[in-house]
Design a protein around this motif. Structure first.
Motif, short mmCIF file in Angstrom:
data_model
loop_
_atom_site.label_atom_id
_atom_site.label_comp_id
_atom_site.label_asym_id
_atom_site.label_seq_id
_atom_site.Cartn_x
_atom_site.Cartn_y
_atom_site.Cartn_z
N LEU A 1 3.14 1.54 1.90
CA LEU A 1 2.90 0.14 2.20
C LEU A 1 1.49 -0.31 1.82
O LEU A 1 1.20 -1.50 1.77
N HIS A 2 0.62 0.64 1.55
CA HIS A 2 -0.77 0.33 1.18
C HIS A 2 -0.98 0.25 -0.32
O HIS A 2 -1.98 -0.31 -0.77
N GLY A 3 -0.06 0.83 -1.12
CA GLY A 3 -0.39 0.93 -2.53
C GLY A 3 0.76 1.01 -3.51
O GLY A 3 0.54 1.25 -4.70
N THR A 4 2.00 0.77 -3.05
CA THR A 4 3.16 0.90 -3.94
C THR A 4 3.01 0.13 -5.26
O THR A 4 3.27 0.68 -6.33
N PRO A 5 2.60 -1.13 -5.24
CA PRO A 5 2.54 -1.87 -6.50
C PRO A 5 1.51 -1.33 -7.49
O PRO A 5 1.61 -1.61 -8.69
N TRP A 6 0.53 -0.57 -7.00
CA TRP A 6 -0.52 -0.07 -7.89
C TRP A 6 -0.29 1.37 -8.31
O TRP A 6 -0.97 1.87 -9.20
N ALA A 7 0.63 2.06 -7.67
CA ALA A 7 0.84 3.47 -7.97
C ALA A 7 1.39 3.66 -9.37
O ALA A 7 2.31 2.96 -9.82
N GLY A 8 0.83 4.61 -10.09
CA GLY A 8 1.31 4.93 -11.43
C GLY A 8 0.76 4.05 -12.52
O GLY A 8 1.01 4.30 -13.69
N ALA A 9 0.03 3.02 -12.15
CA ALA A 9 -0.56 2.13 -13.17
C ALA A 9 -1.99 2.57 -13.43
O ALA A 9 -2.78 2.72 -12.51
N PRO A 10 -2.37 2.82 -14.69
CA PRO A 10 -3.74 3.25 -14.96
C PRO A 10 -4.77 2.23 -14.53
O PRO A 10 -5.86 2.56 -14.12
#
Length: 557
Positions: free
Chosen positions: A99-108
């Motif tokens: 819930l803190h970082g899903t949209p940013w995970a895996g993006a450089p």
């Protein structure tokens, strides 16, 4: 042992249920806004959050509030906040759910405005999870929300982002006070407001002076204070301070790279109405070390970008609290009997519960729609709707929250007012409700933000496009939609900005319900909220309302 009476006609607690499976409004909002979304993570999360174990953690984290310890027993300054183990269990669950970082995970690099993540609908997925978790315990989501909002801003300092981003999106939680490199995952907070300014951050007096440079760029020495410094045990913070070029954004870690504690002095914890499990504090900086993030003197635009994301979470959080209050009211009234019937069979109670169900579903529809705009900001229409709906959703959903919670509490009678046991959750919800309306810009700030958004050339056209799918579906909606462009053009002063924010919210909610909810829901919403077949309190729906459909749709199983 005296057996003076037998306990009966008391409801069984709402426990051991699946928050996601039982939330038809949320599931339909997801189908509409993110068709094809893999909801398996939400199913697993919803089942976990409804367990007795997690409910116990939520209760204990609020009963045993955080405690400030400024010094150790030898008189050395330590500035730590100690939490009950249940707080850490909740934080661990929220981080594990991403819930803190899903949209940013895996993006450089986190996507800038106008870009997408290329991973479907991560903001919508995360938004749904955030709403579900709020039903369990909203307080711990403060550091979760700030970590979500702060992470993309760090791209303005590539070196810090390179080192911290993998930790900020990690699904491992570690509460220990250690250097970032020694932890599997980290969280971040914000420090913006000061005593004399509040929302007017340009009045800040905290100063930051150059103190050399290193691998993280321009290093600064910070002296001053923050009146609200939420979640002071986060690993780092973005703060605002005055520099030679004006108000600037700075990165302020709790532990410096050499392992020493930064000079962040926690003066006291706020004694708040609600939000008890979360620590909010007042702090002073005694020559604390920070690093510049972005261009010097450009702190306000950066903070506004972060504020947009936290405002989304305010709308999501209030929507989640509404759903939980509704579920508790339905659970109680479907078991409790009075005057020869279950409460839910009494005509007036049915009206109240159906009205609450309408409000809850409309809030869910609007909040998830806003999250969709964050996923598709490369699209011109979606970018415009993000500008419009952020202040609208924050204003209207959060404004409705306190009234909603009071009415839901009344459904439980005295049981809802007490602070103990399962029924005591309702009192906790009631105390929590005003928070999201005040935090990150109160009502007037949101109404003024809406005016600024509407004065852009494409805003009125975007709003008309958003309402177009429901054209002709209900006369009251048609009248409101037709009048909005003229009202926008003729609004020469700020006096009616709140009324406009309200009506934009209602029109968009109606259009969304037309596309995502059963016809009975749409008709009841338009008849009451737009058509005038409604009073000034919940429970005043017209007699022709399809109460059976509304109640069956909202009932937790």
């Amino acid at each position: 042992m005296l057996a003076t009476h037998e306990v009966f006609n008391q409801p069984e607690p709402l426990v051991g249920y699946d928050l996601f499976a039982d939330n038809a409004a949320l599931r339909d909002a997801l189908k509409f806004n993110a068709p094809g979304l893999d909801t398996a993570p939400l199913s697993a999360l919803g089942a976990r959050l409804g367990t007795a174990e997690m409910q116990t953690h939520a209760r204990l984290a609020n009963v045993h509030a955080p405690q400030l310890r400024t010094h150790d027993r030898f008189g050395r300054r330590v500035d730590v906040v100690e939490f009950h183990p249940s707080y850490h269990a909740l934080m661990s669950a929220a981080v594990e759910a991403g819930l803190h970082g899903t949209p940013w995970a895996g993006a450089p690099v986190p996507p800038a405005a106008g870009e997408g993540t290329g991973a479907g609908s991560p903001h919508v997925l995360r938004a749904a999870g955030f709403m579900l978790f709020t039903e369990l315990e909203p307080s711990v989501l403060c550091p979760i929300s700030m970590t979500y909002a702060v992470t993309p801003a760090l791209r303005s300092n590539a070196a810090i982002y390179r080192d911290w981003a993998p930790k900020l999106t990690s699904r491992l939680y570690n509460p220990q006070l250690k250097p970032w490199r020694d932890k599997p995952g980290v969280t971040m907070g914000m420090g913006m407001t000061e005593k004399q300014g509040g929302s007017d951050v340009r009045a800040n007096t905290t100063r930051a002076e150059p103190a050399g440079s290193d691998d993280w760029g321009q290093r600064m020495r910070v002296t001053g204070h923050k009146w609200f410094f939420s979640a002071p045990m986060c690993d780092a913070f973005l703060i605002l301070a005055q520099t030679n070029s004006g108000l600037s954004c700075l990165f302020l870690p709790r532990v410096l790279p050499d392992g020493s504690l930064n000079a962040i002095r926690i003066q006291r914890l706020k004694d708040k109405l609600g939000n008890k499990a979360n620590a909010s504090s007042e702090v002073e900086f005694e020559g604390a070390t920070a690093w510049l993030v972005g261009d010097e003197g450009r702190g306000v635009p950066q903070i506004l970008e972060m504020g947009t994301m936290t405002r989304l979470d305010c709308a999501l959080g209030t929507g989640g609290l509404m759903r939980h209050a509704l579920a508790l009211a339905l659970n109680h009234t479907s078991q409790r009997q009075a005057f020869g019937k279950r409460l839910i069979e009494q005509p007036l109670m049915r009206n109240v519960l159906a009205d609450l169900a309408l409000e809850s579903e409309a809030a869910t529809a609007l909040a998830i729609r806003l999250a969709r705009a964050f996923d598709r900001r490369g699209d011109a229409h979606e970018a415009a709707m993000a500008r419009l709906l952020t202040p609208v959703a924050k204003f209207w959903i959060c404004k409705r929250g306190s009234h909603f919670a009071q009415e839901a509490m009344e459904c439980l009678g005295g049981n809802g007012y007490v602070e103990e046991g399962g029924e005591g959750v309702m009192a906790r919800i009631y105390r929590e409700m005003p928070l999201n309306s005040i935090w990150e810009g109160a009502g007037n700030i949101m109404a003024l933000d809406l005016l600024r958004a509407l004065r852009k050339a494409d805003a009125a056209a975007a709003l008309a496009q958003e309402l177009a799918p429901a054209r002709g579906a209900h006369a009251a909606l048609d009248r409101m939609a037709a009048a909005l462009p003229t009202r926008v053009e003729e609004m020469a002063t700020e006096t009616e900005a709140r009324r406009l924010a309200q009506d934009v919210a209602l029109a968009v909610q109606a259009a969304l319900l037309y596309q995502s909810a059963p016809s009975a829901v749409f008709a009841a919403f338009c008849d009451s909220r737009l058509g005038g077949d409604w009073g000034q309190a919940f429970g005043t729906l017209g007699g022709r309302t399809d109460f059976d459909t509304l109640l069956a749709r909202a009932m937790p199983r």
